[in-house]
Design an enzyme around this catalytic site. Structure first.
Site, short mmCIF file in Angstrom:
data_model
loop_
_atom_site.label_atom_id
_atom_site.label_comp_id
_atom_site.label_asym_id
_atom_site.label_seq_id
_atom_site.Cartn_x
_atom_site.Cartn_y
_atom_site.Cartn_z
N THR A 77 -4.85 13.18 6.12
CA THR A 77 -3.46 13.28 6.57
C THR A 77 -3.34 14.35 7.65
O THR A 77 -2.76 14.12 8.72
CB THR A 77 -2.54 13.61 5.37
OG1 THR A 77 -2.78 12.64 4.35
CG2 THR A 77 -1.07 13.57 5.76
N ASN B 16 -2.34 19.55 0.11
CA ASN B 16 -3.41 18.84 0.81
C ASN B 16 -3.12 18.72 2.32
O ASN B 16 -4.00 18.98 3.15
CB ASN B 16 -3.56 17.45 0.16
CG ASN B 16 -4.51 16.57 0.92
OD1 ASN B 16 -4.10 15.86 1.84
ND2 ASN B 16 -5.77 16.64 0.58
N SER C 152 -7.38 5.68 3.79
CA SER C 152 -7.31 4.83 2.59
C SER C 152 -7.77 3.41 2.92
O SER C 152 -8.45 2.76 2.14
CB SER C 152 -5.87 4.76 2.06
OG SER C 152 -5.60 5.83 1.19
N LYS D 203 4.83 2.52 8.26
CA LYS D 203 3.67 3.34 8.61
C LYS D 203 2.40 2.50 8.79
O LYS D 203 1.69 2.65 9.77
CB LYS D 203 3.46 4.37 7.46
CG LYS D 203 2.59 5.53 7.81
CD LYS D 203 2.35 6.43 6.59
CE LYS D 203 3.61 7.09 6.06
NZ LYS D 203 3.32 8.04 4.96
N LYS E 149 0.85 -1.19 0.00
CA LYS E 149 0.00 0.00 0.00
C LYS E 149 0.87 1.23 0.00
O LYS E 149 1.85 1.32 0.74
CB LYS E 149 -0.89 0.00 1.27
CG LYS E 149 -1.88 1.13 1.32
CD LYS E 149 -3.19 0.76 0.68
CE LYS E 149 -4.10 1.95 0.43
NZ LYS E 149 -3.70 2.76 -0.76
N LYS F 195 5.35 1.90 -2.92
CA LYS F 195 5.25 3.29 -3.37
C LYS F 195 5.51 3.34 -4.85
O LYS F 195 6.21 2.49 -5.40
CB LYS F 195 6.29 4.15 -2.64
CG LYS F 195 6.03 5.63 -2.71
CD LYS F 195 5.10 6.05 -1.61
CE LYS F 195 4.92 7.54 -1.49
NZ LYS F 195 4.30 7.88 -0.19
N1 GLU Z 1 0.74 9.02 0.07
C1 GLU Z 1 0.22 8.88 1.39
C2 GLU Z 1 1.34 8.52 2.36
O1 GLU Z 1 2.49 8.78 2.11
C3 GLU Z 1 -0.99 7.96 1.45
C4 GLU Z 1 -0.76 6.55 1.00
C5 GLU Z 1 -2.03 5.72 0.91
O2 GLU Z 1 -3.09 6.22 1.21
O3 GLU Z 1 -1.91 4.55 0.52
O4 GLU Z 1 1.11 8.03 3.41
#
Ligand code: GLU
Length: 443
Positions: A203, A234, A376, A107, A83, A119
């Site tokens: 976030t 954002n 998410s 995370k 994810k 990623k």
């Molecule tokens: N890009 C965001 C992060 O760095 C969200 C990633 C997601 O929702 O999968 O955490």
């Protein structure tokens, strides 16, 4: 152009040999050492399980051909499907995407949601592409990696410079390519096409819950606290509004072109209005580098660079833009007592040491900005079940998860007498290793 210039500046201030991935490894090594992990466990945690790369070719609006390097790094899926977001940025290369994928694995483990970490990135400057060209390149990304994506395999989401609209194009392309109905293959979608309430503000919301708890425990009064926020996208923009609404004094705001400082406070609503109108946070006062000094004086504000913002007198500093901004060169000059990392990787390991010595409390990215991936997860659950959650339910569940994660990290920090970053790494790593052991990947 502004993005390219900003990223050059950041890499120039980094130490000559460090890359986002070596910076990640520096912290990882220290924590892995302390946890006494086996050789096999270490091997899993130091390199990604898979690195997917492609060159995406599109026909530009003028008929010419263009091609962009694209990446999807799948770091670890011991705890669930990979994810993590996809960023569009000139600095998005293999090393950066690898580091960001690793941070995602930690995370999702810190907030204890059933995902691994991955990623993606496309190396481009979105400001140089038309909307149609962006759509073409987004669809090409899905075609290039479609066999490695899916709700049970790897679920992308937005990141720097990617939007709900882009997520919608990607879902549509995936469903066409695989002849399927797959609302849960990607998150951060628009509400009209499988999105979740609260994902757009998640976030900042998640970081805000942690900050509230922190302030409460320290018996501080928000109305007496000054906050500087770097980045007005954002995460940073939404955070500035939340803070202002409950009485914090927001003293500085910025975007990639610089920002403004007002020691008596600035109103994010007003700044947002001008940012919309002029494209810049300082747009009310400045056109490029030419500013109306008289007017700024009257309003009690001054023009600042992104570097200056980090060194301003304030109680809380919130880096919410790019990585590698608080470094060995400027960490000593940070005046804030708390740093809440809404950006990924804003502080280097060398800066961490300096800040710790100074007694600055850093709430690390893998905890502070985990609200995005947490909502998410709610979107993914809704996509799989066909349910729709209310905004209240999203907010309540997000708060519970963020505070549980915060408490787990705080406990680990006190128990082992390490920084919150090392504690968060420990909490995440232990959960990943437990899953790997349970699966029999390592003994
Ligand atoms: N890009 C965001 C992060 O760095 C969200 C990633 C997601 O929702 O999968 O955490």
């Amino acid at each position: 152009m502004a993005i390219a210039a900003a990223s050059k500046k950041h890499s120039a201030s980094a130490s000559a040999t460090s890359t986002p991935y070596t910076r990640f490894q520096t912290t990882l090594s220290a924590v892995v050492e302390r946890l006494k992990l086996s050789q096999a466990e270490r091997a899993f945690l130091t390199e990604p399980q898979a690195i997917r790369e492609a060159q995406l070719s599109i026909t530009r609006d003028d008929g010419s051909q263009a091609s962009f390097p694209a990446f999807r790094v799948q770091f670890n899926n011991a705890r669930g499907p990979y994810k993590g977001g996809i960023r569009y940025h000139p600095a998005a290369d293999r090393e950066e995407v690898k580091a960001l994928a690793a941070l995602m694995a930690l995370k999702t483990a810190v907030v204890n949601i059933p995902f691994g970490g991955g990623k993606g990135g496309i190396q481009l400057n979105p400001r140089e592409l038309s909307r149609h060209e962006l759509e073409e390149v987004s669809r090409a990304y899905v075609r290039a990696f479609k066999e490695y994506l899916g709700p049970d395999i790897d679920c992308p989401a937005p990141d720097v410079n990617t939007t709900p609209e882009i997520m919608a194009w990607m879902r549509d392309e995936f469903e066409k390519q695989t002849n399927s109905y797959s609302p849960a293959m990607i998150t951060g979608k628009p509400m009209s096409y499988g999105g979740s309430l609260g994902r757009d503000t998640a976030t900042a919301r998640g970081g805000f819950f942690i900050l509230e708890e922190l302030i409460d425990r320290a018996a501080l009064d928000p109305t007496e606290l000054k906050v500087a926020v770097q980045g007005f996208g954002n995460a940073g923009g939404t955070m500035a509004h939340f803070l202002h609404n409950v009485g914090f004094t927001v003293v500085a705001l910025s975007d990639s072109q610089g920002g403004i400082y007002g020691p008596d406070g600035i109103d994010p609503v007003r700044i947002e209005k001008y940012k919309r109108k002029t494209g810049a946070v300082a747009g009310e006062y400045c056109e490029g580098s030419v500013c109306d000094i008289q007017r700024m004086k009257m309003d009690g504000v001054e023009h600042i660079t992104n570097e200056e913002l980090l060194e301003l007198p304030c109680d809380i500093l919130i880096p919410a833009a790019l990585d590698n901004v608080i470094t060995a060169e400027n960490a000593q000059k940070v005046q804030a007592q708390y740093i809440l990392e809404l950006a990924n990787g804003p502080t280097t390991p060398e800066a961490d040491i300096i800040l710790e010595k100074k007694g600055v409390q850093v709430i690390p990215d893998i905890l502070a900005n985990a609200g995005g991936v947490t909502v998410s997860y709610f979107e993914w659950v809704q996509g799989r079940s066909g349910e729709q959650w209310t905004a209240d339910r999203v907010d309540t569940e997000l708060k519970r998860i963020m505070l549980d994660a915060y408490k787990a990290v705080r406990r680990e920090a006190y128990r082992t007498k390490v920084s919150y970053r090392h504690a968060a790494f420990s909490v995440g790593l232990k959960r990943i290793v437990d899953a790997m052991r349970a699966r029999g990947w390592v003994s």
